[in-house]
Design a protein around this motif. Sequence first.
Motif, PDB file in Angstrom:
ATOM      1  N   GLN A 176      45.690  49.338  38.830  1.00  0.00           N
ATOM      2  CA  GLN A 176      44.152  48.612  38.848  1.00  0.00           C
ATOM      3  C   GLN A 176      43.983  46.972  39.131  1.00  0.00           C
ATOM      4  N   VAL A 177      44.169  46.118  40.026  1.00  0.00           N
ATOM      5  CA  VAL A 177      44.285  44.608  39.884  1.00  0.00           C
ATOM      6  C   VAL A 177      42.456  44.729  40.467  1.00  0.00           C
ATOM      7  N   THR A 178      40.924  43.909  40.207  1.00  0.00           N
ATOM      8  CA  THR A 178      40.575  42.704  41.052  1.00  0.00           C
ATOM      9  C   THR A 178      40.288  41.531  40.397  1.00  0.00           C
ATOM     10  N   CYS A 179      40.000  40.918  41.346  1.00  0.00           N
ATOM     11  CA  CYS A 179      39.338  39.322  41.278  1.00  0.00           C
ATOM     12  C   CYS A 179      38.716  39.086  41.800  1.00  0.00           C
ATOM     13  N   GLY A 180      37.531  38.316  40.519  1.00  0.00           N
ATOM     14  CA  GLY A 180      36.040  36.785  40.839  1.00  0.00           C
ATOM     15  C   GLY A 180      36.748  36.822  41.530  1.00  0.00           C
ATOM     16  N   TYR A 181      35.784  35.013  41.902  1.00  0.00           N
ATOM     17  CA  TYR A 181      36.021  33.897  42.218  1.00  0.00           C
ATOM     18  C   TYR A 181      36.976  33.474  42.102  1.00  0.00           C
ATOM     19  N   LEU A 182      36.990  33.157  40.609  1.00  0.00           N
ATOM     20  CA  LEU A 182      38.142  31.671  39.516  1.00  0.00           C
ATOM     21  C   LEU A 182      38.738  33.104  38.722  1.00  0.00           C
ATOM     22  N   SER A 220      35.913  45.899  38.297  1.00  0.00           N
ATOM     23  CA  SER A 220      35.700  45.032  39.268  1.00  0.00           C
ATOM     24  C   SER A 220      34.730  44.051  39.257  1.00  0.00           C
ATOM     25  N   ALA A 221      35.286  42.864  39.727  1.00  0.00           N
ATOM     26  CA  ALA A 221      34.363  41.432  39.698  1.00  0.00           C
ATOM     27  C   ALA A 221      33.982  41.227  40.539  1.00  0.00           C
ATOM     28  N   GLY A 222      33.162  40.341  40.138  1.00  0.00           N
ATOM     29  CA  GLY A 222      32.043  38.978  41.268  1.00  0.00           C
ATOM     30  C   GLY A 222      32.541  37.993  41.367  1.00  0.00           C
ATOM     31  N   GLY A 223      31.688  37.080  42.187  1.00  0.00           N
ATOM     32  CA  GLY A 223      31.591  35.615  41.722  1.00  0.00           C
ATOM     33  C   GLY A 223      31.972  35.674  39.893  1.00  0.00           C
ATOM     34  N   ILE A 228      31.747  51.019  40.920  1.00  0.00           N
ATOM     35  CA  ILE A 228      30.428  50.402  41.467  1.00  0.00           C
ATOM     36  C   ILE A 228      31.405  48.960  42.147  1.00  0.00           C
ATOM     37  N   CYS A 229      30.983  47.747  42.038  1.00  0.00           N
ATOM     38  CA  CYS A 229      31.551  46.987  43.243  1.00  0.00           C
ATOM     39  C   CYS A 229      30.559  45.767  43.361  1.00  0.00           C
ATOM     40  N   CYS A 230      30.972  44.513  43.621  1.00  0.00           N
ATOM     41  CA  CYS A 230      30.150  43.284  42.850  1.00  0.00           C
ATOM     42  C   CYS A 230      29.720  42.484  44.452  1.00  0.00           C
ATOM     43  N   GLY A 231      29.448  41.908  44.125  1.00  0.00           N
ATOM     44  CA  GLY A 231      29.112  40.257  45.282  1.00  0.00           C
ATOM     45  C   GLY A 231      29.053  39.757  44.448  1.00  0.00           C
ATOM     46  N   GLU A 232      28.505  38.141  45.151  1.00  0.00           N
ATOM     47  CA  GLU A 232      28.966  36.854  44.252  1.00  0.00           C
ATOM     48  C   GLU A 232      28.071  37.170  43.039  1.00  0.00           C
ATOM     49  N   ASP A 233      26.927  37.444  43.255  1.00  0.00           N
ATOM     50  CA  ASP A 233      25.265  37.414  41.984  1.00  0.00           C
ATOM     51  C   ASP A 233      25.066  39.129  41.627  1.00  0.00           C
ATOM     52  N   HIS A 234      25.292  40.411  42.359  1.00  0.00           N
ATOM     53  CA  HIS A 234      24.790  41.265  42.582  1.00  0.00           C
ATOM     54  C   HIS A 234      25.775  41.919  42.408  1.00  0.00           C
ATOM     55  N   THR A 235      25.190  43.615  41.933  1.00  0.00           N
ATOM     56  CA  THR A 235      26.240  44.226  42.043  1.00  0.00           C
ATOM     57  C   THR A 235      25.796  45.914  42.509  1.00  0.00           C
ATOM     58  N   ALA A 236      26.275  46.579  43.018  1.00  0.00           N
ATOM     59  CA  ALA A 236      25.768  48.245  43.230  1.00  0.00           C
ATOM     60  C   ALA A 236      26.740  49.365  42.644  1.00  0.00           C
ATOM     61  N   ALA A 237      25.830  50.398  41.813  1.00  0.00           N
ATOM     62  CA  ALA A 237      26.506  51.555  41.709  1.00  0.00           C
ATOM     63  C   ALA A 237      26.034  52.914  42.345  1.00  0.00           C
ATOM     64  N   VAL A 284      23.544  61.222  51.306  1.00  0.00           N
ATOM     65  CA  VAL A 284      24.331  61.575  50.083  1.00  0.00           C
ATOM     66  C   VAL A 284      25.186  60.158  50.949  1.00  0.00           C
ATOM     67  N   VAL A 285      25.449  59.180  49.761  1.00  0.00           N
ATOM     68  CA  VAL A 285      26.000  57.766  50.043  1.00  0.00           C
ATOM     69  C   VAL A 285      27.557  58.053  49.585  1.00  0.00           C
ATOM     70  N   THR A 286      29.121  58.196  50.394  1.00  0.00           N
ATOM     71  CA  THR A 286      29.973  58.283  49.680  1.00  0.00           C
ATOM     72  C   THR A 286      30.828  57.044  49.141  1.00  0.00           C
ATOM     73  N   GLN A 287      30.527  55.916  49.964  1.00  0.00           N
ATOM     74  CA  GLN A 287      31.150  53.860  49.481  1.00  0.00           C
ATOM     75  C   GLN A 287      29.936  53.105  49.676  1.00  0.00           C
ATOM     76  N   ILE A 288      29.758  52.240  49.053  1.00  0.00           N
ATOM     77  CA  ILE A 288      29.095  51.602  49.085  1.00  0.00           C
ATOM     78  C   ILE A 288      30.462  50.329  49.223  1.00  0.00           C
ATOM     79  N   VAL A 289      30.039  49.170  49.472  1.00  0.00           N
ATOM     80  CA  VAL A 289      30.950  47.699  49.732  1.00  0.00           C
ATOM     81  C   VAL A 289      29.813  46.582  48.829  1.00  0.00           C
ATOM     82  N   CYS A 290      30.392  45.055  48.283  1.00  0.00           N
ATOM     83  CA  CYS A 290      29.480  44.090  48.290  1.00  0.00           C
ATOM     84  C   CYS A 290      30.662  43.136  48.881  1.00  0.00           C
ATOM     85  N   GLY A 291      29.352  42.094  49.701  1.00  0.00           N
ATOM     86  CA  GLY A 291      30.569  41.411  50.527  1.00  0.00           C
ATOM     87  C   GLY A 291      29.401  40.153  49.152  1.00  0.00           C
ATOM     88  N   ARG A 292      29.791  38.910  49.715  1.00  0.00           N
ATOM     89  CA  ARG A 292      29.050  37.823  48.721  1.00  0.00           C
ATOM     90  C   ARG A 292      27.752  37.463  48.860  1.00  0.00           C
TER      91      ARG A 292
END
Length: 630
Positions: free
Chosen positions: A141-147, A196-199, A247-256, A295-303
């Motif tokens: 698995q790979v994941t990117c934050g901003y930098l 998972s990585a956020g900003g 778990i997924c991340c936005g710029e400064d928020h997180t959703a699980a 019942v939610v089965t997918q979540i995603v975060c934008g910025r």
Amino acid sequence: MLCWGNASYGQLGLGGIDEEIVVEPRRCEFFNGKVLRDVGCGRRHTVFLLGDGTVYTCGCNDLGQLGHEKARKKPEQVVALDAQNIVAVSCGEAHTLALNDKGQVFAWGQASDGQLGLGNIEECIRVPRNIKSLSEVHIVQVTCGYLHSLALSKRGQIFSWGQNKYGQLGLGLEGPGVSTPQVIQSLLGIPFAQISAGGAHSFGLTLSGAVFGWGRNKFGQLGLNDNKDRCFPSLLKTLRSQRVVYICCGEDHTAALTKEGGVFTFGAGGYGQLGHNTTNHEVNPRKVFELMGNVVTQIVCGRQHTLAFIPSSGKIDSFGLGGNGQLGTRSTCNRKSPAPVKGLWKAHNDPTPIEAEIEQLYCVKRIYAGGDQSFAHCQCPQNVSPPDDLRRHNCDQHVLTLKDDLIQKWLSHGHGRLLPEMTDEIDLVFSSASCLNGSFLSSSHPDHYCTSSKCSGVDANMARVLFHRLIQPDYPHISQQVAASLEKNLIPNLSSSPPDIEALRLYLTLPQCPLFSNPNTYITLAIPFAKAVISLKDAPLKVLGNWWSQIEPAVFQGLVELYKEVVVYLLRMQKVGIPPSEHRIFTCFLSTCLKFLDILHSFNRLQHPSPPTPATLPHTTPHPHHDPER
């Protein structure tokens, strides 16, 4: 493929359209007739992975993040990756990572903070390059934050590299970044399912739902009840009992996302991206009540926005920043609570409508978001397969664990000399504490999501059955390889202070392996294992004691009998006569085993004190764990 949101750099892949923003889902014709496998969204660019392993990119290319010099407004192939079968992609603010089927990672785009992991000092790399320092490791698995960037290996290590201004690399200090991948040592031994990585914040999620966060925490995006940044991974205690599976991340928020299909959000809420009908920041995970009942089965975060997919209705809900149309609500207003994304959605299991209506209907397969753009990969109603369910882990994407099918594969090739790849695979599992700690997880009540200091989450009987299936006289090469990996790599590297209770499971399961009760390996396996147990600090040892008190009496009794046998073996050896030079070593071995038995005895006595004398209670039966002979 439907897309909506910011189109000003061509990141939606719609070609040379006039609009800067697209406020409701629009069909991207490029994908007609193509099979889509994955989408990565950067701040202003997007990467599409097709089913045949080819990669297409579009959007901003100021820092080489597209990996080609072709048109930017519609998806163009990254030809430099043509020879690779790519299986996953991820995007940072202006950099891109791609993972191939052999576990190798390719990186391109902005390189200013070391986020490409190439050890270079260039501003950007415009053509994909292999991260050579990871070539000996199989990445899943790979994941990117901003930098910054993270990678998870098949043996359970998390690697991090890039900017470290807020401690987002998890290496124990804030400040200078690193330009080559580093292992996060403080997480070794934990069986991870996802990263998972956020900003500028990062997360690791274990197979049993424990969540570790680190990095920037200005808005509470780590969910730790404060605003202090963390340079070491910290456990979110509040989520441990919630059965988090994604778990997924936005710029400064997180959703699980939980196993039951509930959603928790935390961190920055200024645009409503937490969905709590306020613009408050939340420093603790808080359930999104407006999604309850679904019942939610997918979540995603934008910025600064969030999407949730509800399969029973086939609909997508969105909330947060809407100024670029990224909510898909036909409006550019922000939404503080979940609002439906516009579109003619159909649940995959609803009856197929008459032909005339089919054209306009969409069945969602998977949703994606990042930057200020959103995507829904859809299917036509007449040939629908169920939508993806992010609550189910894909075992190709997490730490390798010992299961029936893997053992069967080894046995089917294991009669003669082992093939090199089999040897490597056996070595990987039995050299890695993470792999063994993620194996034999209990699915009965209580299941492994209930792991605590009182409940191990493992099924000791399953461990015994699988170990006995693997270690057989007919397959000596397999037994030799398992013994060698345990002796040389696993046991000598066990920590006296493991990072989490999930890293203690192998202490329960390993003694179930028949190799431990073979006198030929007492000196190389059973005694070093006992030494590792008696070296444990008080806190982990207490947890282990709790777990021993919960296991079946026969399993506990078996452990006691095993070490009694080892003691008898050592005494016999001394009686038969050993060179004087080895006397001290044997005395040391004996002392180790007796200390181990003493620990077992003390935990057993605490749990089940000796019954009163028969004169007082003539009919008392001792607990099956209690054996006065011990």
